[in-house]
Design an enzyme around this catalytic site. Structure first.
Site, PDB file in Angstrom:
ATOM      1  N   THR A  18      90.670 107.497  18.993  1.00 28.36           N
ATOM      2  CA  THR A  18      89.250 107.090  19.143  1.00 28.36           C
ATOM      3  C   THR A  18      88.638 107.242  20.324  1.00 28.36           C
ATOM      4  OG1 THR A  18      88.465 104.495  19.103  1.00 28.36           O
ATOM      5  CG2 THR A  18      90.867 104.839  19.393  1.00 28.36           C
ATOM      6  N   ASP A  19      87.539 106.946  20.567  1.00 32.96           N
ATOM      7  CA  ASP A  19      86.994 106.764  22.027  1.00 32.96           C
ATOM      8  C   ASP A  19      87.287 105.627  22.866  1.00 32.96           C
ATOM      9  OD1 ASP A  19      85.435 105.021  20.397  1.00 32.96           O
ATOM     10  OD2 ASP A  19      83.499 105.818  20.999  1.00 32.96           O
ATOM     11  N   GLU A  20      87.834 104.375  22.090  1.00 30.37           N
ATOM     12  CA  GLU A  20      88.194 103.286  22.659  1.00 30.37           C
ATOM     13  C   GLU A  20      89.151 103.514  23.704  1.00 30.37           C
ATOM     14  OE1 GLU A  20      88.041  99.852  20.052  1.00 30.37           O
ATOM     15  OE2 GLU A  20      86.796 101.040  18.507  1.00 30.37           O
TER      16      GLU A  20
ATOM     17  N   TYR B  17      94.601  97.298  20.266  1.00 31.49           N
ATOM     18  CA  TYR B  17      94.128  98.291  19.342  1.00 31.49           C
ATOM     19  C   TYR B  17      94.229  99.650  20.287  1.00 31.49           C
ATOM     20  CZ  TYR B  17      91.587 101.778  16.784  1.00 31.49           C
ATOM     21  OH  TYR B  17      91.164 103.045  16.158  1.00 31.49           O
TER      22      TYR B  17
ATOM     23  N   LYS C 147      96.530 102.786  20.531  1.00 29.59           N
ATOM     24  CA  LYS C 147      96.210 104.369  20.239  1.00 29.59           C
ATOM     25  C   LYS C 147      96.329 105.284  21.599  1.00 29.59           C
ATOM     26  CE  LYS C 147      94.261 106.026  17.067  1.00 29.59           C
ATOM     27  NZ  LYS C 147      94.836 106.407  15.912  1.00 29.59           N
TER      28      LYS C 147
END
Ligand code: NAD
Ligand code: TYD
Length: 361
Positions: A140-142, A167, A171
């Site tokens: 993810t970009d997060e 989260y 990741k």
């Protein structure tokens, strides 16, 4: 054994979930000579109903297994002679990660490390070793943290990791492990980091499907804070196409950012969604606007995400195809045409979970 009828075999983890099901469908249809094995433990977010249209295809198999269970994973890798892994299985909802962070460490970190170690042990046991093999990790970009408003900055593949939620921290950790298996053991791995997806089959805990379902039921739409946070939205089938392209043509050891070039402030997105959903329900314009309800902000809420996807565009020729207005309308229509899907995932086995998360909202 089964593989002798096919050119190669790909293991997709998390293929019964939102993005995974779109990817599995695409691979099964586009590559009839490839065996596609979907391995999923069917948590609350996994649903085989997402794949009923392809379940009888000769090149599709489903295996119910947990990515943390080394014995099951090794047996699946060996049984199907797996050449490539596309790893999507994860706990994926930020709000749940705030209330139950250890589930995210177990699945996203320990599960990914287990997948890496099993793939390494299996591939190193073969005469050809890593030739023709690839472990593609879907992230993810997060992991890059949060951008400020209005300064035009974007996440690039080289942006320093700075995750904030449990989260995104889990990741980010899994991404580091994937690169470590490449750098330490020479295993061919790559990572893709994508922005927020939307489309059919997304579990109605995420913003867009939750709000469509709430508008339909005339329930409040809980907008966190002032609704000023910005996300970049990509239609799920465009993500599936990008994953296909990177898996088949990407370079081992590399990272590819995937994004929609489509930034929206949450409150503007919610207003657009209310308008389209009212239209599709045949309600008068503005009928559901009063459902918008500003609530206490999410803890540690990242302000803005934006992806610079120029690498995948220049190197692999990928660009998002679906314009947001079309994708959003198709998504609204899908949910309204599939009420039984919505009701199944928010009742029965999922009822307690859904009630705990959304009661009183
Ligand atoms: P999802 O929650 O809809 O699906 C996750 C799937 O993984 C489910 O089918 C679930 O049953 C399965 N799963 C969970 N734990 C498992 C375990 N221990 N063993 C086997 N299977 C397990 O998630 P999604 O939104 O489809 O996201 C898929 C992947 O893409 C995730 O890795 C996520 O981090 C990443 N991603 C998602 C988005 C997004 O906007 N949804 C954006 C970028 C990246
Ligand atoms: P979400 O769909 O959970 O994705 P992510 O947190 O991975 O970006 O949320 C998208 C945005 O919408 C995010 O800024 C949080 C916000 N949001 C709300 O305002 N209300 C809600 O009920 C939810 C689920 C999200």
């Amino acid at each position: 054994m089964e593989k002798k009828h096919f050119d190669k075999a790909i293991l997709v983890t998390g293929g019964a979930g939102f993005i995974g099901s779109h990817l599995v469908r695409r691979l099964v249809k586009v590559y009839p000579d490839t065996l596609v094995v979907n391995m999923d433990s069917l948590t609350y977010a996994g649903n085989l109903e997402n794949l009923t249209d392809i379940e009888d295809y000769p090149n599709y198999r489903f295996e119910k297994a947990d990515i943390c269970d080394a014995t099951s994973v090794m047996s699946i890798l060996r049984r199907y002679h797996i050449d490539g892994v596309i790893h999507l299985a994860a706990e994926s909802h930020v709000d749940r990660s705030i209330s139950d962070p250890l589930d995210f460490v177990r699945t996203n970190v320990m599960g990914t490390v287990n997948m890496l170690q099993c793939a390494k042990n299996y591939w190193e046991s073969l005469p050809e070793k890593y030739t023709g093999k690839l472990f593609h990790h879907v992230s993810t970009d997060e992991v890059y943290g949060a951008l400020e408003l209005g300064n035009g900055q974007m996440f690039e593949e080289t942006t320093r990791y700075d995750p904030h939620s449990p989260y995104s921290a889990a990741k980010a950790s899994s991404d580091h492990f994937v690169r470590a298996w490449h750098d330490t053991y020479g295993m061919p791995t790559l990572v893709t980091n994508c922005s927020n997806n939307y489309g059919p089959n997304q579990f109605p805990e995420k913003l867009i499907p939750l709000f469509i379902n709430n508008i339909r039921n005339r329930r409040p739409l809980p907008v966190y804070g002032k609704g000023e946070n910005i996300r970049d939205w990509l239609y799920v089938e465009d993500h599936a196409e990008a994953l296909d392209l990177v898996f088949h043509n990407g370079k081992a050891g590399d990272t590819y950012n995937i994004g929609g070039c489509n930034e929206w402030r949450n409150i503007d997105l919610v207003k657009a969604l209310v308008k389209i959903t009212d239209q599709e329900l045949g309600r008068p314009e503005g009928d559901s606007v009063h459902l918008i309800n500003f609530v206490t902000d999410r803890k540690g809420h990242d302000l803005r995400y934006a992806i610079d996807a120029s690498k995948i565009e220049h190197e692999l020729g990928w660009r998002p195809r679906t314009c947001f207005e079309d994708g959003l309308r198709a998504t609204v229509r899908w949910y309204l045409d599939n009420i039984s899907w919505l009701e199944n995932v928010t009742s029965g086995a999922y009822a307690d979970y859904y009630k705990r998360m959304y009661s009183g909202r």
